[in-house]
Design a protein around this motif. Structure first.
Motif, PDB file in Angstrom:
ATOM      1  N   ASN A  61       1.047  -1.198   0.127  1.00  0.00           N
ATOM      2  CA  ASN A  61      -0.170  -0.092   0.112  1.00  0.00           C
ATOM      3  C   ASN A  61       0.880   1.354   0.057  1.00  0.00           C
ATOM      4  O   ASN A  61       0.549   2.263  -0.716  1.00  0.00           O
ATOM      5  CB  ASN A  61      -0.846  -0.206   1.181  1.00  0.00           C
ATOM      6  CG  ASN A  61      -1.857  -1.172   1.181  1.00  0.00           C
ATOM      7  OD1 ASN A  61      -2.459  -1.496   0.330  1.00  0.00           O
ATOM      8  ND2 ASN A  61      -2.135  -1.844   2.686  1.00  0.00           N
ATOM      9  N   THR A  62       1.874   1.147   0.749  1.00  0.00           N
ATOM     10  CA  THR A  62       2.667   2.571   0.826  1.00  0.00           C
ATOM     11  C   THR A  62       3.434   2.619  -0.301  1.00  0.00           C
ATOM     12  O   THR A  62       3.410   3.860  -0.781  1.00  0.00           O
ATOM     13  CB  THR A  62       3.858   2.237   1.875  1.00  0.00           C
ATOM     14  OG1 THR A  62       3.363   1.733   3.190  1.00  0.00           O
ATOM     15  CG2 THR A  62       4.291   3.657   2.418  1.00  0.00           C
ATOM     16  N   GLU A 108       0.970   4.159  -2.477  1.00  0.00           N
ATOM     17  CA  GLU A 108       0.752   5.737  -2.440  1.00  0.00           C
ATOM     18  C   GLU A 108       1.676   6.697  -2.859  1.00  0.00           C
ATOM     19  O   GLU A 108       1.726   7.666  -3.171  1.00  0.00           O
ATOM     20  CB  GLU A 108       0.716   5.838  -0.651  1.00  0.00           C
ATOM     21  CG  GLU A 108      -0.603   5.435  -0.028  1.00  0.00           C
ATOM     22  CD  GLU A 108      -0.496   5.573   1.303  1.00  0.00           C
ATOM     23  OE1 GLU A 108       0.196   6.067   2.085  1.00  0.00           O
ATOM     24  OE2 GLU A 108      -1.225   4.431   1.735  1.00  0.00           O
ATOM     25  N   LYS A 126       1.624   9.833  -5.352  1.00  0.00           N
ATOM     26  CA  LYS A 126       2.230  11.151  -5.035  1.00  0.00           C
ATOM     27  C   LYS A 126       3.231  11.600  -5.757  1.00  0.00           C
ATOM     28  O   LYS A 126       3.281  12.732  -6.330  1.00  0.00           O
ATOM     29  CB  LYS A 126       2.806  11.082  -3.473  1.00  0.00           C
ATOM     30  CG  LYS A 126       3.594  12.133  -2.941  1.00  0.00           C
ATOM     31  CD  LYS A 126       4.123  11.974  -1.554  1.00  0.00           C
ATOM     32  CE  LYS A 126       5.173  12.792  -1.068  1.00  0.00           C
ATOM     33  NZ  LYS A 126       4.746  14.264  -0.860  1.00  0.00           N
TER      34      LYS A 126
END
Ligand code: NAD
Length: 365
Positions: free
Chosen positions: A330-331, A334, A338
């Protein structure tokens, strides 16, 4: 912030320590020397805002002392950002022992090193890195409590490498999802460079999923062993960087994405375990962005190992280790989103989040 890899010749012209780019505001650097055992080691403590500086000990035959110093500084700084982005209450540190782990690592040398670690009173906590094994950490544990990565039979979380590999696999899947629209790696051509502790475990995940895995290593015996065990293909060509591939997984040493290789790379995704994969974070991060190659930041996706050893300090078990490591998926998504939204490199996107966490803690006092 480190902007370039500097040759030892250039380093000699600069201020020896504080003036180095890789010094990057280190809090403390400890030079350890013991004539009787032949120990020569450097401990780098980059930042302790989030907690004690935790990072492994690497034993390596460096071409020069400058190379060793530069390596420990780059690695310890990397640990600061790795722990910060992973949400751990740890600072960044690392140690290097100068020498050949195969021929010069003796129990006496390791015990002496352990005394040096102990003398820092917990500001630095060690673990294994290249050239170290769980048994070495068990030895260090006989002298100091400031060590992680000890064996399960001694109450530790054991060898962190399989967890590191699992985290890399998660990060790679996320980068594949972003780049190819699916995180299924079946039939994807993946080159794994370095099939040591982490690389081998990564090969296992990849072949289980049906990826077409090519392996590369300087150790022929190991190559043949991993090939036979997982039905991977040994890369026999002269220059793997220029081969057609979907994913390049650097799992040996750092700085393989550099001025020489970057123009040759045909991979669409880079996701591997090695620390400091970009020789120059800014320059090579930007070139990857321009070439449309999705780079999963190393310090983000290779955090499984530190999650595993952190469990020894925080007393959480395997279930939580796996949950935290799976969250790398998930990170990574993200961070990639970004970077795209802000038109910055993926490395910069990850770095900014990590730095913000450190700054917030510092401001809390
Ligand atoms: P390892 O020593 O077990 O394996 C490294 C492998 O790379 C060895 O098989 C070696 O022969 C090979 N190698 C060295 N130079 C090479 C070259 N030029 N070309 C091809 N192969 C080469 O180390 P490891 O524990 O598997 O770690 C691999 C990398 O991942 C390191 O950069 C390490 O710092 C990083 N890392 C490891 C962990 C961990 O949990 N072990 C965690 C985070 C990051």
């Amino acid at each position: 912030m480190i902007t370039e890899v500097i040759s030892s010749k250039e380093l000699k012209k600069m201020d020896p320590v504080f003036g180095q780019a890789s010094f990057d505001n280190h809090e403390q650097i400890v030079f350890c020397n013991d004539k009787d055992t032949g120990l020569r080691a450097i401990i780098g403590i980059h930042n302790t805002v989030l907690g004690p500086a935790l990072g492994g000990t690497r034993m390596w035959q460096y071409a020069s002392e400058w190379d060793a110093l530069n390596d420990v500084l780059r690695l310890s700084r990397g640990m600061t950002y790795k722990s910060a982005i992973t949400g751990l209450n740890l600072g960044g540190g690392k140690a290097v022992i100068l020498g050949d782990a195969k021929t010069q690592k003796t129990p006496e040398l390791m015990l002496r090193f352990a005394h040096f670690v102990h003398s820092l009173g917990g500001k630095y906590i060690t673990a294994e890195d290249v050239g170290m094994e769980t048994a070495d950490m068990d030895l260090v544990r006989s002298i100091t409590p400031y060590v992680t990565g000890i064996s399960e039979s001694n109450g530790g979380a054991g060898n962190p490498s399989p967890i590191t590999a699992y985290g890399v696999f998660m990060g790679m899947k996320a980068a594949a999802k972003y780049s190819f629209g699916s995180d299924v790696l079946e039939d994807k051509v993946v080159y794994v460079q370095g099939i040591g502790n982490v690389g081998e475990a990564l090969v296992e995940h990849l072949t289980n999923e049906g990826a077409k895995v090519y392996i590369d290593d300087i150790n022929r015996e190991r190559l043949e062993w991993v090939r036979d065990k997982y039905h991977a293909t040994i890369y026999e060509g002269p220059n793997m960087y220029s081969e057609a591939m979907d994913i390049y997984a650097p799992c040996a040493l750092g700085a393989t994405i550099n001025d020489t290789t970057i123009g040759q790379l045909k991979a669409k995704v880079i996701a591997g375990a090695a620390n400091n994969q970009l020789a120059d974070e800014k320059k090579h991060g930007k070139l990857l962005l321009e070439r449309g190659i999705v780079y999963a930041p190393d310090f983000l996706i290779n955090a499984g190992g530190i999650i595993n050893v952190y469990a020894e300090l925080e007393n959480y078990g395997k279930k939580e280790i796996i949950r935290k490591t799976e969250n790398i998926y998930n990170t990574t998504l993200e961070i990639l989103a970004k970077a795209e939204a802000q038109h910055i490199t993926t490395h910069q996107a990850a770095f900014e989040i990590a730095q913000a966490r450190i700054d917030a803690r510092k401001n809390e006092g």
